[in-house]
Design an enzyme around this catalytic site. Sequence first.
Site, PDB file in Angstrom:
ATOM      1  N   TYR A 125       0.855  -1.183   0.000  1.00  0.00           N
ATOM      2  CA  TYR A 125       0.000   0.000   0.000  1.00  0.00           C
ATOM      3  C   TYR A 125       0.892   1.234   0.000  1.00  0.00           C
ATOM      4  O   TYR A 125       1.845   1.328   0.776  1.00  0.00           O
ATOM      5  CB  TYR A 125      -0.904   0.001   1.228  1.00  0.00           C
ATOM      6  CG  TYR A 125      -1.664   1.300   1.445  1.00  0.00           C
ATOM      7  CD1 TYR A 125      -2.859   1.531   0.773  1.00  0.00           C
ATOM      8  CD2 TYR A 125      -1.187   2.271   2.316  1.00  0.00           C
ATOM      9  CE1 TYR A 125      -3.557   2.733   0.963  1.00  0.00           C
ATOM     10  CE2 TYR A 125      -1.881   3.465   2.510  1.00  0.00           C
ATOM     11  CZ  TYR A 125      -3.057   3.682   1.831  1.00  0.00           C
ATOM     12  OH  TYR A 125      -3.738   4.856   2.015  1.00  0.00           O
ATOM     13  N   HIS A 126       0.550   2.224  -0.839  1.00  0.00           N
ATOM     14  CA  HIS A 126       1.380   3.418  -0.998  1.00  0.00           C
ATOM     15  C   HIS A 126       0.845   4.543  -0.127  1.00  0.00           C
ATOM     16  O   HIS A 126      -0.248   5.063  -0.363  1.00  0.00           O
ATOM     17  CB  HIS A 126       1.382   3.847  -2.461  1.00  0.00           C
ATOM     18  CG  HIS A 126       2.548   4.695  -2.854  1.00  0.00           C
ATOM     19  ND1 HIS A 126       2.966   5.791  -2.114  1.00  0.00           N
ATOM     20  CD2 HIS A 126       3.407   4.627  -3.910  1.00  0.00           C
ATOM     21  CE1 HIS A 126       4.011   6.345  -2.690  1.00  0.00           C
ATOM     22  NE2 HIS A 126       4.304   5.656  -3.788  1.00  0.00           N
ATOM     23  N   GLY A 127       1.602   4.955   0.899  1.00  0.00           N
ATOM     24  CA  GLY A 127       1.236   6.114   1.696  1.00  0.00           C
ATOM     25  C   GLY A 127       1.468   7.393   0.925  1.00  0.00           C
ATOM     26  O   GLY A 127       1.848   7.374  -0.254  1.00  0.00           O
ATOM     27  N   GLU A 198      -2.907   6.513  -5.496  1.00  0.00           N
ATOM     28  CA  GLU A 198      -3.166   6.042  -4.133  1.00  0.00           C
ATOM     29  C   GLU A 198      -2.432   6.893  -3.114  1.00  0.00           C
ATOM     30  O   GLU A 198      -2.967   7.207  -2.036  1.00  0.00           O
ATOM     31  CB  GLU A 198      -2.737   4.584  -4.007  1.00  0.00           C
ATOM     32  CG  GLU A 198      -3.086   3.937  -2.683  1.00  0.00           C
ATOM     33  CD  GLU A 198      -2.840   2.440  -2.733  1.00  0.00           C
ATOM     34  OE1 GLU A 198      -3.787   1.689  -3.052  1.00  0.00           O
ATOM     35  OE2 GLU A 198      -1.685   2.012  -2.487  1.00  0.00           O
TER      36      GLU A 198
END
Length: 326
Positions: A125-127, A198
Amino acid sequence: MVHQNESCSAEQVPMSFLTCLLYALEGWTVVEHLNYVAYLLWLFSPLLVAFILPGLVIIILYVNIIILHIYKRRTDLKEAYFNDFWDGARQVLATIWHGHARIWNGYEVYGLENIPDGPALLVFYHGATPIDFFYLTATVIIKKKRIFHVVADHFVFSLPGFKLLLDVFDVLHGSQEECVKALKNGHLLAIAPGGVREALFSNENYTLLWGNRKGFARVAIDAKVPIIPMFTQNVREGIRTLGGLRLFRMIYEYFRLPIVPLYGNFPVKLRTYIGDPIPYDPNVTPAELAEKTKNAVQSLIDKHQKIPGNVFRALMERFDIWKKKD
């Protein structure tokens, strides 16, 4: 120069140099209360200094701690430079990032044993920024003596001065051919399918914005490697974006430019969770594998992240007050 008890006005009023200067500025700018501002600054200057100086001392102490981390690993660093020049440089930078991660975010990694000695595709998951991936990369370099090849967005390659850094850390443009080649050569590869969209437009609910992307699944199938899901708790509380404003979303969708303000860099608790590998299966389709991977990352989010994310709670987790029970 105007000294004490000298004058700078037609009325010959005695005044100090500072008062004289303020008097002149008032005449030029028609700001009658400028002397009051100066008085307030003078009044509160001891308080400002009292807060600033301890902060500088703390920064110096942090720098000292990082230097000690480097000194502690001097033997490993020497061996790395003997083996390969850039490997030694990577070890030094990894040590700096590892020290920063521990000090600023109390960084921890769980499931590091799920990263194999051979090739594998890490999907995460890309912050708002990939700060957690930087931390994980540093940890893997130090503890497993390996590096990730990572796929980055095209705009990263146009940043001035970044070419050497991207080359040393094997950052790829992301074509399926070069990704498969890296994996077949035995390397680790990392991809965030949500990418910049994202990063900028997900929110404290940690919504996965992968769309219909399944190219990463094709890469894993073609290279016959497992996929390893990854998620970092509180990554979006550390640095946030103003991507919720419609204007910035319109600019990105039209121009494809990541012009969205970031804010924060709060010292929240960060914990990276590396899930169980999804083994290579020749009978699964790219669409099925992509959905399976998305579910695996979502499962890590559901298990380890309180929704919606909260900056204060994430800060308090540094003291284990709000630690999520696994």
